[in-house]
Motif scaffolding. Structure first.
Motif, PDB file in Angstrom:
ATOM      1  N   ALA A 268       0.795  -1.229   0.000  1.00 34.29           N
ATOM      2  CA  ALA A 268       0.000   0.000   0.000  1.00 34.29           C
ATOM      3  C   ALA A 268       0.829   1.282   0.000  1.00 34.29           C
ATOM      4  O   ALA A 268       0.297   2.356  -0.305  1.00 34.29           O
ATOM      5  CB  ALA A 268      -0.923   0.005   1.222  1.00 34.29           C
ATOM      6  N   LYS A 269       2.107   1.143   0.345  1.00 34.88           N
ATOM      7  CA  LYS A 269       2.900   2.360   0.525  1.00 34.88           C
ATOM      8  C   LYS A 269       4.340   2.156   0.045  1.00 34.88           C
ATOM      9  O   LYS A 269       4.807   1.029  -0.036  1.00 34.88           O
ATOM     10  CB  LYS A 269       2.904   2.745   2.027  1.00 34.88           C
ATOM     11  N   ILE A 270       5.000   3.293  -0.220  1.00 34.97           N
ATOM     12  CA  ILE A 270       6.432   3.263  -0.537  1.00 34.97           C
ATOM     13  C   ILE A 270       7.144   4.139   0.497  1.00 34.97           C
ATOM     14  O   ILE A 270       6.660   5.225   0.825  1.00 34.97           O
ATOM     15  CB  ILE A 270       6.717   3.808  -1.956  1.00 34.97           C
TER      16      ILE A 270
ATOM     17  N   PHE B 195       2.096 -12.555  13.409  1.00 33.36           N
ATOM     18  CA  PHE B 195       3.458 -12.369  12.922  1.00 33.36           C
ATOM     19  C   PHE B 195       3.349 -11.830  11.497  1.00 33.36           C
ATOM     20  O   PHE B 195       2.713 -12.442  10.649  1.00 33.36           O
ATOM     21  CB  PHE B 195       4.205 -13.711  12.963  1.00 33.36           C
ATOM     22  N   LYS B 196       3.957 -10.640  11.250  1.00 30.20           N
ATOM     23  CA  LYS B 196       3.823  -9.993   9.946  1.00 30.20           C
ATOM     24  C   LYS B 196       4.692 -10.712   8.918  1.00 30.20           C
ATOM     25  O   LYS B 196       5.909 -10.537   8.901  1.00 30.20           O
ATOM     26  CB  LYS B 196       4.222  -8.519  10.079  1.00 30.20           C
ATOM     27  N   SER B 197       4.069 -11.563   8.099  1.00 24.22           N
ATOM     28  CA  SER B 197       4.799 -12.302   7.072  1.00 24.22           C
ATOM     29  C   SER B 197       3.841 -12.672   5.941  1.00 24.22           C
ATOM     30  O   SER B 197       2.939 -13.490   6.130  1.00 24.22           O
ATOM     31  CB  SER B 197       5.404 -13.579   7.667  1.00 24.22           C
TER      32      SER B 197
ATOM     33  N   PHE C 229      -9.842  -3.391  13.746  1.00 27.69           N
ATOM     34  CA  PHE C 229      -8.771  -2.672  13.048  1.00 27.69           C
ATOM     35  C   PHE C 229      -7.420  -3.284  13.395  1.00 27.69           C
ATOM     36  O   PHE C 229      -7.282  -3.987  14.389  1.00 27.69           O
ATOM     37  CB  PHE C 229      -8.787  -1.171  13.375  1.00 27.69           C
ATOM     38  N   LYS C 230      -6.434  -2.987  12.526  1.00 26.68           N
ATOM     39  CA  LYS C 230      -5.072  -3.505  12.674  1.00 26.68           C
ATOM     40  C   LYS C 230      -4.111  -2.342  12.921  1.00 26.68           C
ATOM     41  O   LYS C 230      -4.235  -1.288  12.268  1.00 26.68           O
ATOM     42  CB  LYS C 230      -4.705  -4.228  11.379  1.00 26.68           C
ATOM     43  N   LEU C 231      -3.213  -2.515  13.864  1.00 22.94           N
ATOM     44  CA  LEU C 231      -2.201  -1.479  14.129  1.00 22.94           C
ATOM     45  C   LEU C 231      -0.809  -2.083  14.059  1.00 22.94           C
ATOM     46  O   LEU C 231      -0.629  -3.276  14.310  1.00 22.94           O
ATOM     47  CB  LEU C 231      -2.395  -0.888  15.535  1.00 22.94           C
ATOM     48  N   GLU C 232       0.163  -1.229  13.746  1.00 28.07           N
ATOM     49  CA  GLU C 232       1.572  -1.639  13.824  1.00 28.07           C
ATOM     50  C   GLU C 232       2.313  -0.629  14.688  1.00 28.07           C
ATOM     51  O   GLU C 232       2.013   0.566  14.658  1.00 28.07           O
ATOM     52  CB  GLU C 232       2.202  -1.699  12.425  1.00 28.07           C
ATOM     53  N   PHE C 233       3.272  -1.143  15.439  1.00 23.88           N
ATOM     54  CA  PHE C 233       4.060  -0.300  16.338  1.00 23.88           C
ATOM     55  C   PHE C 233       5.545  -0.491  16.044  1.00 23.88           C
ATOM     56  O   PHE C 233       5.957  -1.524  15.504  1.00 23.88           O
ATOM     57  CB  PHE C 233       3.815  -0.690  17.796  1.00 23.88           C
TER      58      PHE C 233
ATOM     59  N   ALA D 103       2.663   3.346  14.588  1.00 18.56           N
ATOM     60  CA  ALA D 103       3.200   3.723  13.273  1.00 18.56           C
ATOM     61  C   ALA D 103       2.249   3.267  12.171  1.00 18.56           C
ATOM     62  O   ALA D 103       1.051   3.100  12.398  1.00 18.56           O
ATOM     63  CB  ALA D 103       4.583   3.111  13.085  1.00 18.56           C
ATOM     64  N   ASP D 104       2.798   3.094  10.982  1.00 15.83           N
ATOM     65  CA  ASP D 104       2.099   2.611   9.791  1.00 15.83           C
ATOM     66  C   ASP D 104       0.929   3.512   9.395  1.00 15.83           C
ATOM     67  O   ASP D 104       1.143   4.697   9.175  1.00 15.83           O
ATOM     68  CB  ASP D 104       1.682   1.150   9.968  1.00 15.83           C
ATOM     69  N   GLU D 105      -0.282   2.974   9.309  1.00 15.86           N
ATOM     70  CA  GLU D 105      -1.427   3.743   8.817  1.00 15.86           C
ATOM     71  C   GLU D 105      -2.680   3.369   9.599  1.00 15.86           C
ATOM     72  O   GLU D 105      -2.751   2.278  10.186  1.00 15.86           O
ATOM     73  CB  GLU D 105      -1.675   3.437   7.331  1.00 15.86           C
ATOM     74  N   ILE D 106      -3.631   4.279   9.622  1.00 18.50           N
ATOM     75  CA  ILE D 106      -4.969   3.952  10.152  1.00 18.50           C
ATOM     76  C   ILE D 106      -5.945   4.429   9.091  1.00 18.50           C
ATOM     77  O   ILE D 106      -6.152   5.644   8.916  1.00 18.50           O
ATOM     78  CB  ILE D 106      -5.262   4.651  11.493  1.00 18.50           C
TER      79      ILE D 106
HETATM   80 MG   LIG Z   1       0.716  -2.646   5.192  1.00 20.06          MG
END
Ligand SMILES: [Mg+2]
Ligand SMILES: Nc1ncnc2c1ncn2[C@@H]1O[C@H](COP(=O)(O)OP(=O)(O)O)[C@@H](O)[C@H]1O
Length: 245
Positions: free
Chosen positions: A18-20, A132-134, A186-190, A200-203
Motif C-alpha cells: 500500500a505504501k512506498i 506475525f507480519k509475514s 482494526f489492525k495497528l503496527e508499532f 506507526a504505519d497507517e490507520i
Molecule cells: Mg501494510
C-alpha cells in the motif's frame, strides 16, 4: 518542512502493498525521518486479489494524517510529523515490531468463521490478537510465548503496544460512534523510537472495518474485497468525517 524537502535525496528503501518508504539520503538532520507515499494499489485475501482503488492513496494519506493528529492530541504518541503532499507524509523512522495488533469489537471476517459466530455479533469485551507480519506465511496468529521463542521482539514492548491498542480502540470507537459509524475491528503496527514503543504505519479503511450505524453498510476495504461497489465513496466519507476530528 515540505519546502525543505530535497527530492533528489530521496532513496526508496521499501515498497509494500500500500505504501512506498523513502529515506533522506545524506541529510544528517533528516536521518531519523521517513517519507511515506500512499499508493492506489489494493490487495485482499493475502494478495490473491489485486486491484486499484482510484485516489485511495490520497484518501488514506488524508485519513491517516487526521487520525494520527487526533490520537496525538489524546496522548497517543505516534510516528506522524506532517502531511507534505496529497499522497505523502513525513514520519519518524522506527524499528518496527514484526507484529500486527488486531483489535476486534464485533465478529467479522476470519474471527466470525473461526469461532462459528454470525458476522455482527458484539463481543462482551474487545478481543486483541497478535499476528506475525509475514506475507509468505499469511500473517499467522501468535501469542506472547512466541515473541521470545522466535526472537521477534521484547515481550514487554508487545505488552505496551497491546495496552496502547486498547486505548486507541476506546478513542476511535467513541469518535466514529459520534459520527454514526461502528468500529468493528482494526489492525495497528508499532515500532521503537529511541526505545519508546510508538504507533506507526497507517490507520485507514484498508486497515479498519467500519460499518454505518443505521444501515450496517460497510464503509471500508470490504467493499473492494467483496465487490460491493461504491468503494471510492466509502473512502471519501471517512475522509470527510476524519477531517473534522
Ligand atoms: Mg501494510
Ligand atoms: N514509521 C515507520 N518506520 C519504519 N517502517 C514503517 C513505519 N511505519 C510503517 N512502516 C512499515 O512500512 C511498510 C509500509 O508499507 P505497506 O505497503 O503497508 O507494506 P506491507 O505490504 O509490508 O504491509 C510496512 O512494512 C510497515 O511495517
Amino acid at each position: 518542512m515540505a519546502e525543505s524537502i530535497n527530492r533528489g535525496n530521496l532513496k526508496k528503501i521499501y515498497e509494500g502493498k500500500a505504501k512506498i518508504l523513502y529515506e533522506f539520503s545524506g541529510e544528517e538532520d533528516k536521518k531519523d525521518l521517513l517519507l511515506t507515499y500512499f499508493k492506489d494499489d489494493a490487495t485482499a485475501f493475502n494478495g490473491q486479489k489485486k486491484g486499484t482503488i482510484i485516489k485511495k492513496g490520497e484518501y488514506n494519506n488524508a485519513i491517516s494524517a487526521s487520525l494520527f493528529k487526533f490520537l496525538k492530541n489524546k496522548g497517543i504518541n505516534n510516528h506522524f510529523i506532517e502531511k507534505i503532499s496529497e499522497r505523502e507524509m513525513l514520519t519518524y523512522h522506527l524499528k518496527m515490531l514484526p507484529i500486527e495488533f488486531i483489535v476486534r469489537n464485533i465478529a467479522a471476517g476470519s474471527l466470525a468463521k473461526k469461532m462459528g459466530v454470525e458476522e455482527g455479533v458484539k463481543f462482551l469485551s474487545p478481543v486483541i490478537e497478535m499476528c506475525f507480519k509475514s506475507d509468505e506465511l499469511g500473517d499467522p496468529m501468535i501469542n506472547k510465548s512466541y515473541l521470545k521463542a522466535f526472537d521477534l521482539c521484547d515481550p514487554a514492548d508487545a505488552s505496551k503496544a497491546e495496552k496502547i491498542a486498547l486505548e486507541i480502540n476506546e478513542i476511535l470507537s467513541k469518535f466514529f460512534d459520534d459520527n454514526n459509524i461502528i468500529v468493528v475491528d482494526f489492525k495497528l503496527e508499532f515500532g521503537l523510537y529511541k526505545n519508546e514503543v510508538m504507533l506507526a504505519d497507517e490507520i485507514t479503511p484498508d486497515t479498519m472495518r467500519l460499518w454505518d450505524k443505521q444501515t450496517m453498510e460497510k464503509v471500508d476495504k470490504d467493499r473492494f474485497r467483496r465487490d460491493l461497489g461504491k468503494v471510492e465513496e466509502a473512502y471519501q466519507r471517512i475522509v470527510d468525517i476524519t477531517s473534522q476530528c
